[in-house]
Motif scaffolding. Structure first.
Motif, PDB file in Angstrom:
ATOM      1  N   ARG A  32       0.595  -0.792  -0.254  1.00  9.02           N
ATOM      2  CA  ARG A  32      -0.030  -0.015  -0.237  1.00  9.02           C
ATOM      3  C   ARG A  32       0.682   1.039  -0.384  1.00  9.02           C
ATOM      4  N   LEU A  33       0.815   1.738  -0.977  1.00  9.73           N
ATOM      5  CA  LEU A  33       1.619   2.913  -0.973  1.00  9.73           C
ATOM      6  C   LEU A  33       1.669   4.652  -0.993  1.00  9.73           C
ATOM      7  N   HIS A  34       1.936   4.921  -0.342  1.00 11.55           N
ATOM      8  CA  HIS A  34       1.573   6.638  -1.021  1.00 11.55           C
ATOM      9  C   HIS A  34       2.897   7.357  -1.264  1.00 11.55           C
ATOM     10  N   SER A  35       1.370   7.981  -1.496  1.00 12.21           N
ATOM     11  CA  SER A  35       1.721   8.966  -2.273  1.00 12.21           C
ATOM     12  C   SER A  35       2.035  10.334  -2.274  1.00 12.21           C
ATOM     13  N   ALA A  36       3.356  11.103  -2.447  1.00  8.72           N
ATOM     14  CA  ALA A  36       3.602  12.380  -2.013  1.00  8.72           C
ATOM     15  C   ALA A  36       4.462  13.003  -3.165  1.00  8.72           C
ATOM     16  N   ALA A  37       4.838  14.330  -2.725  1.00  6.40           N
ATOM     17  CA  ALA A  37       4.860  15.334  -3.373  1.00  6.40           C
ATOM     18  C   ALA A  37       5.898  15.057  -5.290  1.00  6.40           C
ATOM     19  N   ASP A  38       6.731  14.255  -4.380  1.00  8.72           N
ATOM     20  CA  ASP A  38       8.294  13.030  -4.933  1.00  8.72           C
ATOM     21  C   ASP A  38       7.826  11.607  -5.954  1.00  8.72           C
ATOM     22  N   GLY A  39       6.871  11.890  -5.196  1.00  4.96           N
ATOM     23  CA  GLY A  39       6.516  10.387  -6.219  1.00  4.96           C
ATOM     24  C   GLY A  39       5.634   9.471  -5.209  1.00  4.96           C
ATOM     25  N   HIS A  40       5.324   8.115  -4.976  1.00  6.19           N
ATOM     26  CA  HIS A  40       4.844   7.510  -4.069  1.00  6.19           C
ATOM     27  C   HIS A  40       6.100   6.812  -3.214  1.00  6.19           C
ATOM     28  N   LEU A  41       5.996   6.664  -2.302  1.00  4.95           N
ATOM     29  CA  LEU A  41       6.434   5.724  -0.910  1.00  4.95           C
ATOM     30  C   LEU A  41       6.282   4.240  -0.147  1.00  4.95           C
ATOM     31  N   ALA A  42       6.914   3.437  -0.494  1.00  2.00           N
ATOM     32  CA  ALA A  42       6.589   2.831   0.058  1.00  2.00           C
ATOM     33  C   ALA A  42       7.806   1.882   1.085  1.00  2.00           C
ATOM     34  N   ARG A  43       7.072   1.814   2.324  1.00  2.00           N
ATOM     35  CA  ARG A  43       7.751   1.333   3.555  1.00  2.00           C
ATOM     36  C   ARG A  43       8.225  -0.528   3.844  1.00  2.00           C
ATOM     37  N   VAL A  44       9.401  -0.587   3.744  1.00  2.00           N
ATOM     38  CA  VAL A  44       9.413  -2.162   3.904  1.00  2.00           C
ATOM     39  C   VAL A  44       9.850  -2.534   5.189  1.00  2.00           C
ATOM     40  N   ARG A  45       8.622  -3.529   6.013  1.00  2.00           N
ATOM     41  CA  ARG A  45       9.576  -3.513   7.021  1.00  2.00           C
ATOM     42  C   ARG A  45      10.137  -4.430   7.141  1.00  2.00           C
ATOM     43  N   SER A  75      12.280   5.500  11.856  1.00  2.00           N
ATOM     44  CA  SER A  75      12.913   5.288  13.927  1.00  2.00           C
ATOM     45  C   SER A  75      12.449   4.143  14.456  1.00  2.00           C
ATOM     46  N   ARG A  76      11.867   2.933  12.965  1.00  2.00           N
ATOM     47  CA  ARG A  76      11.891   1.623  13.985  1.00  2.00           C
ATOM     48  C   ARG A  76      12.346   0.870  13.409  1.00  2.00           C
ATOM     49  N   GLY A  77      13.710   1.088  12.636  1.00  2.00           N
ATOM     50  CA  GLY A  77      14.221   0.097  11.792  1.00  2.00           C
ATOM     51  C   GLY A  77      13.803  -0.296  10.676  1.00  2.00           C
ATOM     52  N   ASN A  78      12.969   0.196  10.162  1.00  2.00           N
ATOM     53  CA  ASN A  78      12.512  -0.426   8.362  1.00  2.00           C
ATOM     54  C   ASN A  78      13.057   0.803   7.126  1.00  2.00           C
ATOM     55  N   ALA A  79      12.947   0.121   6.558  1.00  2.00           N
ATOM     56  CA  ALA A  79      13.565   0.875   5.431  1.00  2.00           C
ATOM     57  C   ALA A  79      12.173   1.366   4.152  1.00  2.00           C
ATOM     58  N   GLU A  80      12.531   2.526   3.778  1.00  2.00           N
ATOM     59  CA  GLU A  80      11.929   3.541   2.687  1.00  2.00           C
ATOM     60  C   GLU A  80      12.414   3.263   1.570  1.00  2.00           C
ATOM     61  N   LEU A  81      11.522   3.323   0.527  1.00  2.00           N
ATOM     62  CA  LEU A  81      12.139   3.836  -1.027  1.00  2.00           C
ATOM     63  C   LEU A  81      11.098   5.660  -1.418  1.00  2.00           C
ATOM     64  N   ARG A  82      11.891   5.569  -1.560  1.00  2.00           N
ATOM     65  CA  ARG A  82      11.193   7.623  -2.357  1.00  2.00           C
ATOM     66  C   ARG A  82      11.197   7.861  -4.063  1.00  2.00           C
ATOM     67  N   GLY A  83       9.954   8.497  -4.488  1.00  2.00           N
ATOM     68  CA  GLY A  83       9.976   8.756  -6.025  1.00  2.00           C
ATOM     69  C   GLY A  83       9.620   7.673  -7.044  1.00  2.00           C
ATOM     70  N   LEU A  84       8.831   6.472  -6.054  1.00  2.00           N
ATOM     71  CA  LEU A  84       7.945   5.712  -6.869  1.00  2.00           C
ATOM     72  C   LEU A  84       7.324   6.075  -8.011  1.00  2.00           C
ATOM     73  N   PRO A  85       7.667   5.722  -9.508  1.00  2.00           N
ATOM     74  CA  PRO A  85       6.111   5.827 -10.419  1.00  2.00           C
ATOM     75  C   PRO A  85       4.542   4.583  -9.787  1.00  2.00           C
ATOM     76  N   ASP A  86       3.732   5.210 -10.320  1.00  2.00           N
ATOM     77  CA  ASP A  86       2.531   5.186 -10.691  1.00  2.00           C
ATOM     78  C   ASP A  86       2.428   3.717 -10.666  1.00  2.00           C
ATOM     79  N   ASP A  87       3.169   3.165 -11.526  1.00  2.00           N
ATOM     80  CA  ASP A  87       2.454   1.346 -12.189  1.00  2.00           C
ATOM     81  C   ASP A  87       4.140   0.515 -11.620  1.00  2.00           C
ATOM     82  N   CYS A  88       4.275   1.034 -10.638  1.00  2.00           N
ATOM     83  CA  CYS A  88       5.656   0.062 -10.584  1.00  2.00           C
ATOM     84  C   CYS A  88       5.098  -1.028  -9.348  1.00  2.00           C
ATOM     85  N   GLY A  89       3.797  -0.117  -8.874  1.00  2.00           N
ATOM     86  CA  GLY A  89       3.280  -1.533  -7.531  1.00  2.00           C
ATOM     87  C   GLY A  89       3.766  -3.074  -8.004  1.00  2.00           C
ATOM     88  N   SER A  90       3.455  -3.552  -9.042  1.00  2.00           N
ATOM     89  CA  SER A  90       3.749  -4.770  -9.158  1.00  2.00           C
ATOM     90  C   SER A  90       5.017  -5.839  -9.114  1.00  2.00           C
TER      91      SER A  90
END
Length: 540
Positions: A32-45, A75-90
Motif C-alpha cells: 500500500r504505497l503513499h502518494s507524496a510530492a516526489d512520487g510514491h513511497l513504500a515502507r518495507v517492514r 525510527s523503527r528500523g525499517n526502510a523506505e523507498l521514495r520517488g516511485l512511479p505510479d505503475d511500479c506496485g506489481s
C-alpha cells in the motif's frame, strides 16, 4: 542489568483525551504505497531490522531501478523507498517477494518489531531477544486476528540494556538475566553447532502500565502476540477504534492484569510483578540529565554531574523510579545508538554506522552490503537511530573497513557534527513542509551551527544546547565521573506534524512562516506550537 523497567513514555500529550478513530490508519507499506510530492513511497517492514545481503541488494535494486536512488531509514528500523512511479506496485511486490521480504502480504504492515540491535554482539552478550523477534514475526504472520492491528502498533524487545525499551512500544518484552547480576551467555550464535534456543525470562509490559508479567523466555513471543490480541478485544469494546494501547480511554485501559487473564486462557505461565522497579531506567535518567543541562546552559547555571534534581541517586529514590532493591553495579554495555566499532567475544567485532539525516545513496547501501558479505556474517541490522550494524568482522579488518565507510560519507564517529541530528523529509518530497529542512539542516551543520540560537521556554541564553563536537560541560569522564554526558538529539521539522521525531527529550527545530523556532521537548510534554518567536532560517 535492567531487570525490571518502568514503561516507556507516553506518546500522547499528558492529560489529553484519547482520540476517536473512525477509519483505519494510513501508514504506508510495501504493497500500500503513499502518494507524496516526489512520487510514491513504500515502507518495507524489517522485523528487528534484520536483512541478509541478498535482501539488501534487492532493496538497492528497487531504489535504483524504481525509486530515486536512495533509501531512507526509519525510527523503527525499517526502510523506505521514495520517488516511485505510479505503475511500479506489481514490480516492487515481485522483487520483495522473491527476496523473502514479504512472508505474508496480509500482515506486511503490522510486522513492526523493534529489538536491541547489539544483542549478542557486544562483549557482555546479554540475552538474545532477537531470537524472540524472529519467532514473534513468525507467529504474527500466521495469526488471523493480528491482521486487524494498526500499521502503527509496535512491539519492542529490549535485551536488558534499556536501549529500545523507552521507544514507545505498545507491547514490550524486557529480557532478564539468567543468573544473579550477570548477563546470560547465549548470544545469537544460531547455525551449525549453535542451535537457536531462546531462553532466560522476560518482563512483559503493555503501554504505560508500570506493572509487568514475568514470562519464561521460550513463551515470550507467544505472550507478546497474546497481549496484542488482548488489545484488539479491548479496543473493540471501547468503541474508539484505537490504533495503539495508549489511545484506549481510561475506562478501557489495557493493563498487565488484563493480559494475565488472556495468558491464563492461552496456557502461558506468568508471574505478576508490581510496579516498583528493581533498577533505574538508564534512558529516562539520561533524558532528565540532558534536559537539565540544556536548561542550565540557557540560564548560564552549569549543572555538575550528579547534582539535583536530576542525579541518578535522586531518581533512584523518587517516584516513579523508587526501588526497594539496591542499585546494581552497571554492566558496561556498548551504546547501541553510537557509531564505531563494537568489541565482541573471541576477537569478533561489529561495525555501527549512521546515515546522515537518515538517508543513504544506493552506492553507500551497496558498500555496506559488500562489507557484510566479504568480511562479516552476511547480514545487516538496521537500528531505530537510522543506523546500520554489520556483525562478524575480525579485529584485523574492522578499523580499515570503518575508515572506508567514513570515506563514503557515513557517520562513524560519535563526535561527528552529524551525530544525533535528524530531519523530516521536507520539501520537495513533502507538500506539507514549509521549506527544504534537509537542505537547511545540512547548511547549518556545515556552518557549525546545527541549532539556531533562540530557544523557546528555556531562557535567553545564546547557546542553550550543547552541540556535537563541543566540549562537554563539567568534569571529563573518569573514575569520579564514570557516565559520559551526551547531548540531546536535534530534530528539524517542516511542519507541526514533526514526522519521525525522537522519543524522550529532544531539541525541536520547527519551520514556521517566520523562520525556525527552537525549543527543548521534555517527556510527557507536547512540543510547542509555531506561535513562539522564531530564529532566522540558516539559508536566508
Amino acid at each position: 542489568m535492567l531487570a525490571a523497567m518502568p514503561p516507556s513514555p507516553s506518546t500522547r500529550p499528558h492529560g489529553s483525551e484519547p482520540p476517536i478513530r473512525d477509519r483505519g490508519d494510513a501508514c504506508p507499506g510495501a504493497l500500500r504505497l503513499h502518494s507524496a510530492a516526489d512520487g510514491h513511497l513504500a515502507r518495507v517492514r524489517l522485523p528487528a531490522g534484520d536483512l541478509t545481503v541478498r535482501q539488501a541488494e534487492a532493496l538497492a535494486g528497487a531504489a535504483d531501478r524504481l525509486g530515486d536512488g536512495h533509501l531512507s531509514l526509519t525510527s523503527r528500523g525499517n526502510a523506505e523507498l521514495r520517488g516511485l512511479p505510479d505503475d511500479c506496485g506489481s514490480r516492487l511486490a515481485t522483487l520483495l517477494r522473491d527476496a523473502g521480504l514479504l512472508p505474508s502480504e496480509r500482515h506486511e504492515r503490522i510486522r513492526n518489531i523493534l529489538a536491541s540491535p547489539l544483542a549478542g554482539l557486544d562483549r557482555h552478550t546479554p540475552p538474545d531477544v532477537r531470537l524472540w523477534a524472529r519467532e514473534l514475526d513468525r507467529l504474527l504472520c500466521t495469526s488471523e486476528s493480528a491482521t486487524a492491528l494498526s500499521g502503527r502498533f509496535l512491539f519492542v524487545l529490549d535485551d536488558g540494556r534499556g536501549d529500545v525499551a523507552a521507544l514507545g512500544g505498545d507491547v514490550s518484552l524486557v529480557a532478564e538475566p539468567t543468573g544473579a547480576g550477570a548477563p546470560a551467555d547465549h548470544g545469537d550464535r544460531s547455525g551449525p553447532g549453535h542451535p537457536a534456543r531462546p531462553g532466560g525470562s522476560a518482563l512483559l509490559r503493555v503501554g504505560d502500565d508500570p506493572a509487568a508479567l514475568r514470562i519464561a523466555g521460550p513463551d515470550a513471543p507467544r505472550a507478546a502476540l497474546t497481549a496484542a490480541e488482548a488489545f484488539l478485544s479491548t479496543a473493540e469494546a471501547s468503541g474508539t477504534g484505537a490504533w495503539r494501547v495508549r489511545e484506549l480511554p481510561a475506562g478501557h485501559a489495557l493493563t498487565a492484569r488484563g493480559v494475565a487473564e488472556r495468558l491464563r486462557g492461552a496456557g502461558v505461565g506468568f508471574e505478576f510483578v508490581a510496579g516498583a522497579t528493581d533498577v533505574v531506567v538508564a534512558a529516562n535518567v539520561a533524558d532528565a540529565a540532558q534536559v537539565a543541562e540544556a536548561e542550565a546552559r540557557a540560564s548560564d547555571e552549569p549543572v555538575a554531574p550528579g547534582s539535583p534534581p536530576y542525579s541518578a541517586s535522586a531518581l533512584a529514590t523518587s517516584a516513579p523510579y523508587a526501588t526497594t532493591a539496591p542499585y546494581p553495579t552497571p554492566v558496561p554495555y556498548a551504546d547501541s545508538s553510537a557509531p564505531g566499532i563494537i568489541e565482541g567475544r573471541d576477537g569478533v567485532r561489529a561495525l555501527s554506522v549512521l546515515a546522515p539525516l537518515g538517508r543513504l545513496s544506493v552506492a553507500q547501501w551497496r558498500l555496506l552490503a559488500a562489507v557484510a558479505e566479504a568480511d562479516g556474517d552476511g547480514v545487516l541490522r538496521l537500528t531505530p537511530w537510522r543506523g546500520i550494524v554489520i556483525p562478524g568482522l575480525s579485529a584485523e579488518v574492522a578499523a580499515s573497513r570503518l575508515r572506508e565507510l567514513a570515506g563514503a560519507g557515513l557517520i562513524t564517529d560519535p563526535d561527528s557534527p552529524w551525530h544525533r541530528i535528524g530531519a523530516c523529509t521536507g520539501r520537495p518530497g513533502c507538500a506539507k513542509s514549509r521549506t527544504d529542512v534537509r537542505a537547511d539542516a545540512t547548511a547549518a551543520i556545515t556552518a557549525g551551527t546545527p541549532v539556531p540560537v533562540s530557544v523557546s521556554g528555556t531562557g535567553t541564553g545564546t547557546d542553550p544546547v550543547r552541540l556535537p563536537g563541543e566540549p562537554r560541560p563539567g568534569p571529563k569522564p573518569g573514575p569520579d565521573n564514570p557516565t559520559p554526558r551526551h547531548h540531546l538529539p536535534v530534530y528539524w521539522s517542516g511542519c507541526e506534524r514533526r514526522c519521525g521525531h525522537p522519543h524522550g527529550a529532544w531539541v525541536d527545530v520547527l519551520a514556521t512562516a517566520d523562520g525556525y523556532r527552537v525549543s527543548v521537548v521534555r517527556p510527557k510534554n507536547p512540543p510547542a506550537t509555531a506561535a513562539s518567536p522564531a530564529a532566522p532560517c540558516p539559508t536566508s
